[in-house]
Design an enzyme around this catalytic site. Structure first.
Site, PDB file in Angstrom:
ATOM      1  N   GLU A  44       0.863  -1.195   0.000  1.00  0.00           N
ATOM      2  CA  GLU A  44       0.000   0.000   0.000  1.00  0.00           C
ATOM      3  C   GLU A  44       0.891   1.234   0.000  1.00  0.00           C
ATOM      4  O   GLU A  44       1.810   1.344   0.818  1.00  0.00           O
ATOM      5  CB  GLU A  44      -0.905   0.027   1.240  1.00  0.00           C
ATOM      6  CG  GLU A  44      -1.857   1.221   1.199  1.00  0.00           C
ATOM      7  CD  GLU A  44      -2.627   1.491   2.489  1.00  0.00           C
ATOM      8  OE1 GLU A  44      -3.632   2.198   2.426  1.00  0.00           O
ATOM      9  OE2 GLU A  44      -2.202   1.013   3.559  1.00  0.00           O
ATOM     10  N   ASP A 118      -3.057  11.694  -2.407  1.00  0.00           N
ATOM     11  CA  ASP A 118      -3.162  13.146  -2.585  1.00  0.00           C
ATOM     12  C   ASP A 118      -3.537  13.440  -4.039  1.00  0.00           C
ATOM     13  O   ASP A 118      -2.874  12.968  -4.960  1.00  0.00           O
ATOM     14  CB  ASP A 118      -1.824  13.823  -2.249  1.00  0.00           C
ATOM     15  CG  ASP A 118      -1.432  13.588  -0.797  1.00  0.00           C
ATOM     16  OD1 ASP A 118      -2.341  13.478   0.040  1.00  0.00           O
ATOM     17  OD2 ASP A 118      -0.227  13.515  -0.500  1.00  0.00           O
ATOM     18  N   ASP A 154     -12.129   9.449  -3.043  1.00  0.00           N
ATOM     19  CA  ASP A 154     -13.371  10.228  -3.069  1.00  0.00           C
ATOM     20  C   ASP A 154     -13.256  11.332  -4.115  1.00  0.00           C
ATOM     21  O   ASP A 154     -14.210  12.055  -4.356  1.00  0.00           O
ATOM     22  CB  ASP A 154     -13.615  10.890  -1.717  1.00  0.00           C
ATOM     23  CG  ASP A 154     -12.513  11.908  -1.441  1.00  0.00           C
ATOM     24  OD1 ASP A 154     -11.330  11.511  -1.458  1.00  0.00           O
ATOM     25  OD2 ASP A 154     -12.830  13.098  -1.267  1.00  0.00           O
ATOM     26  N   TYR A 193      -9.736   7.809   5.664  1.00  0.00           N
ATOM     27  CA  TYR A 193     -10.366   8.797   4.781  1.00  0.00           C
ATOM     28  C   TYR A 193     -11.693   8.285   4.249  1.00  0.00           C
ATOM     29  O   TYR A 193     -12.642   9.032   4.101  1.00  0.00           O
ATOM     30  CB  TYR A 193      -9.430   9.135   3.607  1.00  0.00           C
ATOM     31  CG  TYR A 193      -8.425  10.215   3.912  1.00  0.00           C
ATOM     32  CD1 TYR A 193      -7.780  10.261   5.134  1.00  0.00           C
ATOM     33  CD2 TYR A 193      -8.113  11.187   2.976  1.00  0.00           C
ATOM     34  CE1 TYR A 193      -6.842  11.248   5.416  1.00  0.00           C
ATOM     35  CE2 TYR A 193      -7.179  12.181   3.241  1.00  0.00           C
ATOM     36  CZ  TYR A 193      -6.542  12.205   4.456  1.00  0.00           C
ATOM     37  OH  TYR A 193      -5.633  13.181   4.723  1.00  0.00           O
ATOM     38  N   GLU A 194     -11.731   7.003   3.937  1.00  0.00           N
ATOM     39  CA  GLU A 194     -12.957   6.410   3.389  1.00  0.00           C
ATOM     40  C   GLU A 194     -14.098   6.540   4.392  1.00  0.00           C
ATOM     41  O   GLU A 194     -15.221   6.899   4.015  1.00  0.00           O
ATOM     42  CB  GLU A 194     -12.689   4.929   3.067  1.00  0.00           C
ATOM     43  CG  GLU A 194     -13.813   4.228   2.362  1.00  0.00           C
ATOM     44  CD  GLU A 194     -13.382   2.849   1.851  1.00  0.00           C
ATOM     45  OE1 GLU A 194     -12.199   2.487   2.016  1.00  0.00           O
ATOM     46  OE2 GLU A 194     -14.231   2.156   1.291  1.00  0.00           O
TER      47      GLU A 194
HETATM   48  N1  SAH Z   1      -4.464   5.925   2.859  1.00  0.00           N
HETATM   49  C1  SAH Z   1      -4.867   6.748   3.990  1.00  0.00           C
HETATM   50  C2  SAH Z   1      -4.233   8.131   3.942  1.00  0.00           C
HETATM   51  C3  SAH Z   1      -4.554   8.966   2.732  1.00  0.00           C
HETATM   52  S1  SAH Z   1      -3.741  10.552   2.714  1.00  0.00           S
HETATM   53  C4  SAH Z   1      -6.380   6.819   4.037  1.00  0.00           C
HETATM   54  O1  SAH Z   1      -7.021   6.481   3.048  1.00  0.00           O
HETATM   55  O2  SAH Z   1      -6.936   7.181   5.073  1.00  0.00           O
HETATM   56  C5  SAH Z   1      -2.385  10.220   1.626  1.00  0.00           C
HETATM   57  C6  SAH Z   1      -1.153   9.737   2.379  1.00  0.00           C
HETATM   58  O3  SAH Z   1      -0.153   9.417   1.407  1.00  0.00           O
HETATM   59  C7  SAH Z   1      -0.530  10.774   3.306  1.00  0.00           C
HETATM   60  O4  SAH Z   1      -0.369  10.210   4.591  1.00  0.00           O
HETATM   61  C8  SAH Z   1       0.817  11.108   2.647  1.00  0.00           C
HETATM   62  O5  SAH Z   1       1.834  11.391   3.608  1.00  0.00           O
HETATM   63  C9  SAH Z   1       1.116   9.832   1.872  1.00  0.00           C
HETATM   64  N2  SAH Z   1       1.967  10.010   0.671  1.00  0.00           N
HETATM   65  C10 SAH Z   1       1.792  10.946  -0.282  1.00  0.00           C
HETATM   66  N3  SAH Z   1       2.722  10.825  -1.256  1.00  0.00           N
HETATM   67  C11 SAH Z   1       3.503   9.763  -0.909  1.00  0.00           C
HETATM   68  C12 SAH Z   1       4.644   9.152  -1.507  1.00  0.00           C
HETATM   69  N4  SAH Z   1       5.156   9.608  -2.646  1.00  0.00           N
HETATM   70  N5  SAH Z   1       5.191   8.093  -0.883  1.00  0.00           N
HETATM   71  C13 SAH Z   1       4.677   7.634   0.287  1.00  0.00           C
HETATM   72  N6  SAH Z   1       3.599   8.186   0.909  1.00  0.00           N
HETATM   73  C14 SAH Z   1       3.015   9.241   0.320  1.00  0.00           C
END
Ligand code: SAH
Length: 213
Positions: A44, A118, A154, A193-194
């Protein structure tokens, strides 16, 4: 994801180097040895506080999971949970996934999950999206035959962009779901987040895509 400065995070991650693997590039090609079995390995990217990867690891003890999370102050929450639950089939990496090919050998991985990545909505930030071509090229190498990239989000903009990017980069689209929660599915493990976005009534999108190998 909200970040708080946690000055103890560095030390905590070092103390828990049985969970957070400190030099993942040196483990390339040898992850099965570290897990001490030949079970498939699912990765993941952007695990956040680890709710998904923990839920998956508990639901599928016969699968090995590796969570990659860039932010120290966030990954510590995942590590704390893994420690408490004493799970043997999860490792975490405090790394930027931009170098994912340096951490895993060709065909070493069976599945890649991108959960609520993101969205980077501005055009000039396209290269930062985890479904940008440069990332997909790397996923192609590390994924074995029948391996899938599974995106949940989302964010409609990121979703549409990703579906196009998958197909432009030679992937087959195996599933497009524009309202994942419309049908109750006990096997769906929710991320932080979901839960948050679906509670607000926002639809959750999911796409599964695979390279031909
Ligand atoms: N998967 C979680 C968090 C989503 S937020 C959820 O669904 O609740 C996106 C996360 O990805 C953040 O914690 C951010 O720090 C991480 N992230 C963003 N770019 C990344 C990268 N290039 N490598 C590793 N983690 C990353």
């Amino acid at each position: 994801m909200r970040q708080r400065n946690k000055p103890w995070a560095d030390e905590y991650l070092q103390e828990n180097n049985h969970i957070v693997i400190s030099d993942p590039k040196s483990k390339k090609g040898n992850w099965s040895q570290l897990f001490n079995n030949n079970n498939p390995i699912h990765v993941e990217i952007g695990s956040g506080k680890g709710q998904f990867i923990l839920g998956m690891a508990k639901q599928y003890p016969e699968i090995n999971f590796i969570g990659i999370e860039l932010a120290k102050s966030i990954i510590v929450s995942a590590v704390q949970k893994i420690e408490e639950e004493n799970l043997a089939n999860v490792f975490m990496l405090n790394e930027n996934a931009i170098d994912v090919r340096e951490m895993f050998a060709d065909d070493e991985i069976s599945m890649i999950y991108l959960n609520f990545s993101d969205p980077w909505p501005k055009n000039r930030h396209e290269k930062r999206r985890l479904t940008y071509g440069r990332f997909l090229e790397q996923y192609q190498d590390i994924l074995g035959a029948n391996g899938e990239v599974i995106l949940k989000t989302d964010n409609r903009g990121l979703f549409e962009y990703s579906v196009v990017s998958f197909s432009q980069n030679g992937m087959n689209i195996n599933e497009i779901n524009v309202d994942l929660h419309a049908i109750q599915d006990e096997t769906n493990v929710m991320t932080e987040y979901e839960e948050k976005f679906s509670a607000k009534g926002q639809p959750i999108y999911r796409c599964k895509a695979a390279f031909e190998k």
